[in-house]
Motif scaffolding. Structure first.
Motif, PDB file in Angstrom:
ATOM      1  N   SER A  68      -5.551 -17.753  -8.844  1.00  0.00           N
ATOM      2  CA  SER A  68      -5.202 -16.734  -9.828  1.00  0.00           C
ATOM      3  C   SER A  68      -5.600 -17.199 -11.229  1.00  0.00           C
ATOM      4  CB  SER A  68      -3.697 -16.455  -9.787  1.00  0.00           C
ATOM      5  OG  SER A  68      -2.978 -17.554 -10.293  1.00  0.00           O
ATOM      6  N   GLU A  69      -5.246 -16.372 -12.228  1.00  0.00           N
ATOM      7  CA  GLU A  69      -5.575 -16.714 -13.600  1.00  0.00           C
ATOM      8  C   GLU A  69      -4.681 -17.807 -14.173  1.00  0.00           C
ATOM      9  OE1 GLU A  69      -4.742 -13.534 -16.301  1.00  0.00           O
ATOM     10  OE2 GLU A  69      -3.139 -12.734 -15.039  1.00  0.00           O
ATOM     11  N   TYR A  70      -3.646 -18.186 -13.399  1.00  0.00           N
ATOM     12  CA  TYR A  70      -2.715 -19.215 -13.876  1.00  0.00           C
ATOM     13  C   TYR A  70      -3.080 -20.613 -13.364  1.00  0.00           C
ATOM     14  CZ  TYR A  70       0.152 -15.127 -14.943  1.00  0.00           C
ATOM     15  OH  TYR A  70       0.611 -13.927 -15.428  1.00  0.00           O
ATOM     16  N   TRP A  71      -4.279 -20.754 -12.794  1.00  0.00           N
ATOM     17  CA  TRP A  71      -4.625 -22.045 -12.210  1.00  0.00           C
ATOM     18  C   TRP A  71      -4.632 -23.165 -13.251  1.00  0.00           C
ATOM     19  CZ3 TRP A  71      -8.767 -24.586 -14.209  1.00  0.00           C
ATOM     20  CH2 TRP A  71      -9.662 -23.828 -14.970  1.00  0.00           C
ATOM     21  N   TRP A  72      -4.990 -22.810 -14.480  1.00  0.00           N
ATOM     22  CA  TRP A  72      -5.077 -23.839 -15.517  1.00  0.00           C
ATOM     23  C   TRP A  72      -3.721 -24.432 -15.869  1.00  0.00           C
ATOM     24  CZ3 TRP A  72      -2.332 -22.999 -19.940  1.00  0.00           C
ATOM     25  CH2 TRP A  72      -1.908 -21.689 -20.174  1.00  0.00           C
ATOM     26  N   LEU A  75      -3.159 -27.388 -13.529  1.00  0.00           N
ATOM     27  CA  LEU A  75      -3.938 -28.554 -13.931  1.00  0.00           C
ATOM     28  C   LEU A  75      -3.398 -29.176 -15.215  1.00  0.00           C
ATOM     29  CD1 LEU A  75      -7.612 -27.388 -13.217  1.00  0.00           C
ATOM     30  CD2 LEU A  75      -6.109 -28.819 -11.820  1.00  0.00           C
ATOM     31  N   ALA A  76      -2.972 -28.325 -16.169  1.00  0.00           N
ATOM     32  CA  ALA A  76      -2.429 -28.852 -17.420  1.00  0.00           C
ATOM     33  C   ALA A  76      -1.146 -29.629 -17.178  1.00  0.00           C
ATOM     34  CB  ALA A  76      -2.185 -27.695 -18.394  1.00  0.00           C
ATOM     35  N   VAL A  81       1.601 -34.827 -16.929  1.00  0.00           N
ATOM     36  CA  VAL A  81       2.410 -35.820 -16.206  1.00  0.00           C
ATOM     37  C   VAL A  81       1.638 -37.121 -16.037  1.00  0.00           C
ATOM     38  CG1 VAL A  81       3.496 -36.347 -13.999  1.00  0.00           C
ATOM     39  CG2 VAL A  81       3.819 -34.106 -15.035  1.00  0.00           C
ATOM     40  N   ALA A  82       0.330 -37.013 -15.709  1.00  0.00           N
ATOM     41  CA  ALA A  82      -0.484 -38.213 -15.539  1.00  0.00           C
ATOM     42  C   ALA A  82      -0.571 -39.008 -16.835  1.00  0.00           C
ATOM     43  CB  ALA A  82      -1.879 -37.830 -15.052  1.00  0.00           C
ATOM     44  N   LEU A  83      -0.760 -38.311 -17.956  1.00  0.00           N
ATOM     45  CA  LEU A  83      -0.832 -39.012 -19.241  1.00  0.00           C
ATOM     46  C   LEU A  83       0.475 -39.704 -19.580  1.00  0.00           C
ATOM     47  CD1 LEU A  83      -2.878 -36.474 -21.421  1.00  0.00           C
ATOM     48  CD2 LEU A  83      -3.630 -38.683 -20.508  1.00  0.00           C
TER      49      LEU A  83
END
Length: 522
Positions: A68-72, A75-76, A81-83
């Motif tokens: 969907s359009e909320y995929w970003w 990922l964000a 969390v990774a940072l």
């Protein structure tokens, strides 16, 4: 002021002599450590985000969210969390340092709350090298020192390069043995200087390829590379035998019976919900069997002057070194399903092991023949102090009151309390150890060196009082071995308690210093 996580027993030498903080050289672990530790945070975030997406995301679950359009946003969130995870790990790495002194290993860590831990080398019980799956890709290891201070007394130094971890382990074992190590080492920053030397006599007690040294001659300087003591392989557990032992275990039989019961209930009731209700039990038993198989995979036993060396593991490899005389108690156990193969499992109590590490670190032999089990026992207790040790051990493994042996057994009247195994219950005393046997379906032989006796107890329940019998226990350090023998004559149990207390005092008085190389130099 920083917070100090130190107990008095481990900090007795803090600030004294060569271990004064001003004279120590503080080192950092490998710079890739934050990347290795940060993966745990990223993995946990993936699991949590996946659950939240499946429960509260757009219709269609996680796949629909990605398309969907909320995929970003997904990922964000993962990137954030990774940072945070890797940033925190990097800051923790920056604030973590360790130092090795003549008497103590020091570890400083903590961001908001500073901690400083100390592990006395003369109380060192074992040195383990752990290599998790992610760290293996980078060739890194974590060094864990277990001391005789309880389950939270260990000091973990990680992560280091494999060669640096081996070198540091050798240095710590040499210092714990009483050897004088010279020079300075830079574990994470630089290679050791060629001039680093150790001055000590050649260790005895193991037949190894080493240069002979005449008695009475002064100790010769040894290069730093020789700190890594040579080892002699003793045995390796074949993979086929390990798999067969897991299949023949009680956990596997219980899992199969449980699965069969679930299938029968589902057929009778027609309710498929029974499967989901029983899933936690199945996962628990299956997880135990999986951990048993992967944790004891490629199990190797070797002997060296610095102790017994164990190496095992599939997903996470572990290399353990148990110095001489650190084993508190040994158990040889055989289940009914192993009887036809005459397989035995050998477990030990080592002071400092316990909690989560108990199951992984307290196995001296996961499964082996009788000869292999007795060989492993001889590595940690070479001398039983009796003329015919094999006869005494065989009587402990297989004997009962109907066979002539040196074991004092439970009286016949106790068959009402233990109708199956009453003939097996008994004990014997040798010059070096106390041997306690029990069990018929599951045979158990516990061996406790006299000097490792912590405390003793005699217990007597109401039925035991009526029959004039009592149970005898030896209190050891935390671990899988709980030495005891039930339903002895009350007079025999009382006499054993008195005599064993005397033997323990005498053995401890003659044991000498904790550093075994100092004993050899006397």
């Amino acid at each position: 002021m920083p917070e100090h996580d130190v107990d008095p027993a481990r900090s007795a030498f803090d600030g004294l002599g060569p271990d004064s903080p001003e004279t120590l050289e503080w080192r950092r672990v490998h710079p890739i450590t934050p990347l290795v530790r940060g993966w745990a945070v990223v993995g946990a975030a993936v699991v949590i985000l996946g659950q939240q997406s499946l429960e509260g995301g757009p219709r269609g679950g996680l796949l629909a969210l990605v398309s969907s359009e909320y995929w970003w946003t997904l990922l964000a969130a993962l990137a954030a969390v990774a940072l945070v995870g890797w940033g925190y790990s990097a800051l923790a790495w920056r604030m973590t340092t360790f130092a090795v002194g003549e008497q103590t290993v020091h570890l400083r860590r903590g961001i908001l709350f500073r901690q400083q831990r100390h592990a006395r080398l003369d109380r060192l019980q074992s040195v383990d090298i752990r290599q998790p799956l992610v760290a293996r890709f980078f060739g890194l290891c974590e060094l864990t020192l277990e001391t005789a201070g309880g389950t939270d007394s260990g000091v973990a130094i990680g992560f280091l390069k494999g060669a640096d971890a081996d070198e540091l382990r050798a240095e710590l074992l040499a210092r714990a043995a009483g050897l004088k190590v010279g020079g300075t080492r830079h574990v994470a920053d630089a290679a050791p200087a060629p001039s680093d030397v150790v001055t000590a006599p050649v260790p005895e007690g193991t037949e190894l390829d080493a240069a002979p040294q005449d008695a009475g001659q002064p100790a010769q300087p040894l290069p730093a590379a020789s700190l890594e003591a040579p080892q002699v392989p003793v045995l390796t557990v074949p993979l086929g035998r390990l798999i067969a032992s897991v299949v023949r275990s009680g956990a596997m039989i219980t899992l199969l019976l449980w699965a069969l019961g679930v299938v029968v209930v589902m057929i009778v009731t027609g309710e498929f919900a029974v499967i989901s209700a029983s899933l936690p039990a199945v996962l628990g038993a299956g997880g135990y069997l999986f951990n048993r198989l992967t944790g004891e995979f490629d199990f190797r036993v070797a002997i060296s002057p610095d102790g017994v060396r164990l190496r095992h593991g599939m997903l996470e490899t572990r290399s353990q070194t148990i110095p001489p005389g650190r084993v508190q108690a040994v158990r040889l156990v055989q289940s009914l399903l192993w009887r036809d193969r005459d397989w035995w499992r050998v477990q030990v109590n080592v002071a400092g092991y316990g909690g989560e590490s108990e199951e992984k670190n307290s196995v001296l032999l996961p499964v082996g023949t009788r000869e292999e089990a007795l060989t492993v026992l001889s590595l940690v207790l070479p001398d039983l102090g009796v003329d015919e040790p094999r006869r005494v051990l065989d009587a402990g493994l297989d004997g009962d009151s109907r066979t002539e042996s040196a074991y004092v057994t439970a009286p016949r009247r106790t068959r009402i309390l233990d109708p199956v195994a009453w003939r097996r219950n008994g004990f014997t005393v040798t010059g070096r150890a106390l041997l306690l046997r029990r069990g018929r379906v599951v045979k158990v032989l516990d061996v406790v060196p006299h000097e490792r006796t912590q405390s003793l107890a005699v217990s007597q329940g109401p039925w035991q009082r009526r029959l004039g019998v009592a149970s005898f226990q030896v209190h050891s350090t935390e671990g899988p071995v709980h030495p005891e023998v039930p339903h002895l004559e009350a007079a025999d149990a009382a006499l054993l308690m008195t005599e064993q207390a005397r033997r323990a005092r005498t053995a401890r008085a003659a044991a000498g210093p904790e550093r075994w190389m100092e004993r050899q130099g006397e």
